[in-house]
Write a protein that holds these residues in place. Sequence first.
Motif, PDB file in Angstrom:
ATOM      1  N   ALA A 112       0.939  -1.217  -0.167  1.00  0.00           N
ATOM      2  CA  ALA A 112       0.094  -0.166   0.051  1.00  0.00           C
ATOM      3  C   ALA A 112       0.913   1.298  -0.019  1.00  0.00           C
ATOM      4  O   ALA A 112       0.483   2.149  -0.867  1.00  0.00           O
ATOM      5  CB  ALA A 112      -0.885  -0.028   1.232  1.00  0.00           C
ATOM      6  N   GLY A 113       1.815   1.429   0.687  1.00  0.00           N
ATOM      7  CA  GLY A 113       2.517   2.617   0.987  1.00  0.00           C
ATOM      8  C   GLY A 113       3.289   2.901  -0.315  1.00  0.00           C
ATOM      9  O   GLY A 113       3.279   4.012  -0.684  1.00  0.00           O
ATOM     10  N   ALA A 114       4.103   2.095  -1.124  1.00  0.00           N
ATOM     11  CA  ALA A 114       4.735   2.268  -2.242  1.00  0.00           C
ATOM     12  C   ALA A 114       3.629   2.744  -3.429  1.00  0.00           C
ATOM     13  O   ALA A 114       4.073   3.327  -4.068  1.00  0.00           O
ATOM     14  CB  ALA A 114       5.613   0.982  -2.622  1.00  0.00           C
ATOM     15  N   THR A 115       2.569   2.254  -3.408  1.00  0.00           N
ATOM     16  CA  THR A 115       1.514   2.290  -4.356  1.00  0.00           C
ATOM     17  C   THR A 115       1.157   3.562  -4.284  1.00  0.00           C
ATOM     18  O   THR A 115       0.766   4.470  -5.284  1.00  0.00           O
ATOM     19  CB  THR A 115       0.355   1.295  -4.348  1.00  0.00           C
ATOM     20  N   ILE A 116       0.716   4.028  -3.137  1.00  0.00           N
ATOM     21  CA  ILE A 116       0.123   5.427  -2.655  1.00  0.00           C
ATOM     22  C   ILE A 116       1.149   6.444  -3.105  1.00  0.00           C
ATOM     23  O   ILE A 116       0.809   7.588  -3.602  1.00  0.00           O
ATOM     24  CB  ILE A 116      -0.395   5.563  -1.373  1.00  0.00           C
ATOM     25  N   ARG A 117       2.343   6.285  -2.588  1.00  0.00           N
ATOM     26  CA  ARG A 117       3.395   7.293  -2.815  1.00  0.00           C
ATOM     27  C   ARG A 117       3.535   7.665  -4.320  1.00  0.00           C
ATOM     28  O   ARG A 117       3.829   8.884  -4.687  1.00  0.00           O
ATOM     29  CB  ARG A 117       4.730   6.888  -2.330  1.00  0.00           C
ATOM     30  N   VAL A 118       3.343   6.753  -5.201  1.00  0.00           N
ATOM     31  CA  VAL A 118       3.431   7.136  -6.624  1.00  0.00           C
ATOM     32  C   VAL A 118       2.179   7.434  -7.240  1.00  0.00           C
ATOM     33  O   VAL A 118       2.107   8.140  -8.073  1.00  0.00           O
ATOM     34  CB  VAL A 118       3.868   5.767  -7.158  1.00  0.00           C
ATOM     35  N   ALA A 119       1.205   6.857  -6.544  1.00  0.00           N
ATOM     36  CA  ALA A 119      -0.358   7.280  -7.399  1.00  0.00           C
ATOM     37  C   ALA A 119      -0.595   8.710  -7.135  1.00  0.00           C
ATOM     38  O   ALA A 119      -1.047   9.580  -7.980  1.00  0.00           O
ATOM     39  CB  ALA A 119      -1.346   6.312  -6.758  1.00  0.00           C
ATOM     40  N   ILE A 120      -0.081   9.168  -5.981  1.00  0.00           N
ATOM     41  CA  ILE A 120      -0.593  10.583  -5.767  1.00  0.00           C
ATOM     42  C   ILE A 120      -0.018  11.582  -6.566  1.00  0.00           C
ATOM     43  O   ILE A 120      -0.604  12.522  -7.247  1.00  0.00           O
ATOM     44  CB  ILE A 120      -0.262  10.994  -4.139  1.00  0.00           C
ATOM     45  N   PRO A 121       1.586  11.609  -6.884  1.00  0.00           N
ATOM     46  CA  PRO A 121       1.736  12.539  -7.718  1.00  0.00           C
ATOM     47  C   PRO A 121       1.566  12.320  -9.454  1.00  0.00           C
ATOM     48  O   PRO A 121       1.393  12.953 -10.153  1.00  0.00           O
ATOM     49  CB  PRO A 121       3.523  12.044  -7.958  1.00  0.00           C
ATOM     50  N   SER A 122       1.310  10.797  -9.341  1.00  0.00           N
ATOM     51  CA  SER A 122       0.558  10.705 -10.989  1.00  0.00           C
ATOM     52  C   SER A 122      -1.034  11.277 -10.929  1.00  0.00           C
ATOM     53  O   SER A 122      -1.143  12.362 -11.967  1.00  0.00           O
ATOM     54  CB  SER A 122       0.175   9.120 -11.138  1.00  0.00           C
ATOM     55  N   ALA A 123      -1.573  11.181 -10.026  1.00  0.00           N
ATOM     56  CA  ALA A 123      -2.906  12.014 -10.055  1.00  0.00           C
ATOM     57  C   ALA A 123      -2.832  13.433 -10.134  1.00  0.00           C
ATOM     58  O   ALA A 123      -3.529  14.178 -10.709  1.00  0.00           O
ATOM     59  CB  ALA A 123      -3.893  11.575  -8.745  1.00  0.00           C
ATOM     60  N   LEU A 124      -1.827  14.108  -9.286  1.00  0.00           N
ATOM     61  CA  LEU A 124      -1.540  15.362  -9.190  1.00  0.00           C
ATOM     62  C   LEU A 124      -1.168  15.983 -10.548  1.00  0.00           C
ATOM     63  O   LEU A 124      -1.592  17.088 -11.081  1.00  0.00           O
ATOM     64  CB  LEU A 124      -0.600  15.801  -8.033  1.00  0.00           C
TER      65      LEU A 124
END
Length: 396
Positions: free
Chosen positions: A359-371
């Motif tokens: 979860a941690g690694a996924t969220i850390r990358v998903a947030i900049p992608s969405a941004l």
Amino acid sequence: MTGLAARMSLSETLELSILMPCLNEAETLAVCIDKAQDYLRRSGIAGEVLIADNGSTDGSQEIAEAHGARVVAVAEKGYGSALIGGIEAARGAYVIMGDADDSYDFSSLDGFVERLRAGDELVMGNRFRGGIEPGAMPPLHKYLGNPVLSWIGRTLFRSPIKDFHCGLRGFNRQSMLALHLQTTGMEFASEMVVKSTLGGSRVSEVPTTLKKDGRSRPPHLRSWRDGWRHLRFLLIFSPRWLFLIPGSLAFLIGFLGTVLLAFGPVVVGEVGFTYSSQIYLAALAVVGYQAFLFALLTKIYAQHEGFRIPRSRNFERLERRISLESGAVVGLILFLVGLGIALSQLIGWAAGGYGALEAGATIRVAIPSALLMMLGSQTIMGGMFLGVLSVGLKRR
């Protein structure tokens, strides 16, 4: 001589119009007109006393005419509307305006006339230098409202005026008409100072005495409502301070923080920043970027509409490069980068058989992608809005 020719001939011989906005001022109007007429006779100035009546129902019009003033009816309600109508109807090269409540002394206008004759285009009265009689100004206005709003005006627009809201002021009529004043309410007082300053007009102040007005009824001014209208005008007319600077700071902090946390948690002293901090920082970046775009579009629109907002060489260079097409290209690049990151995550998930993810690694990358996708979309829509503005300008 026709009526039009007579009016034109008269306008050429008048130096000064003493203008008073009026809405049910029967109690004090006569004494104000008499003082103004006395000043014109005593000084030898070719002038007139002009009453801009805003729909009085107490006989103010008849009183004004009986005391030798000219009355012009202004149908649109509001302090600013009355004064705009009066300025347009004035026949003098110079206009000195003041309230018809007997709080200002129309028999003592030499300081204003002297500065106007010297070439100043706006001459403001300063009640704090001239003196405020006991009871003439509510403590809220004297110690908070006027000083704070005047300070904000001086700070945002680099104006030399220290009393933005003095009701007694003089100006060159043609210079003021060229500013195309538009506000209809009490904020008209601020608009006159701000536009004169931004337009490069010669502006000065003279000491003015304020005394308690002679009316038995409450004044038309409403402290909080009209104070807010003044503040709102000052802020809206300065998009750099209202949107650009705070928006840019918010975007930089939010974007850099989001990217930094994409590489892992950050610990400062005993405080740790991780997933929730990254989400909030991304939201801050979105809001900041929206404020930045709004400031940019507001300034471009204001410049094209003739509002005299300060320009800079950096802004002019940026404006030349901004278009619907450039916004679309930059926005599309940002969106595709974000989408590419999202697709790489999807491909990696598929390669792992769509199983459970860390979860941690996924969220850390998903947030900049969405941004990045959100910033790209905002940029594209901002470019489209600029295109809409340009189409409208071409039609005019």
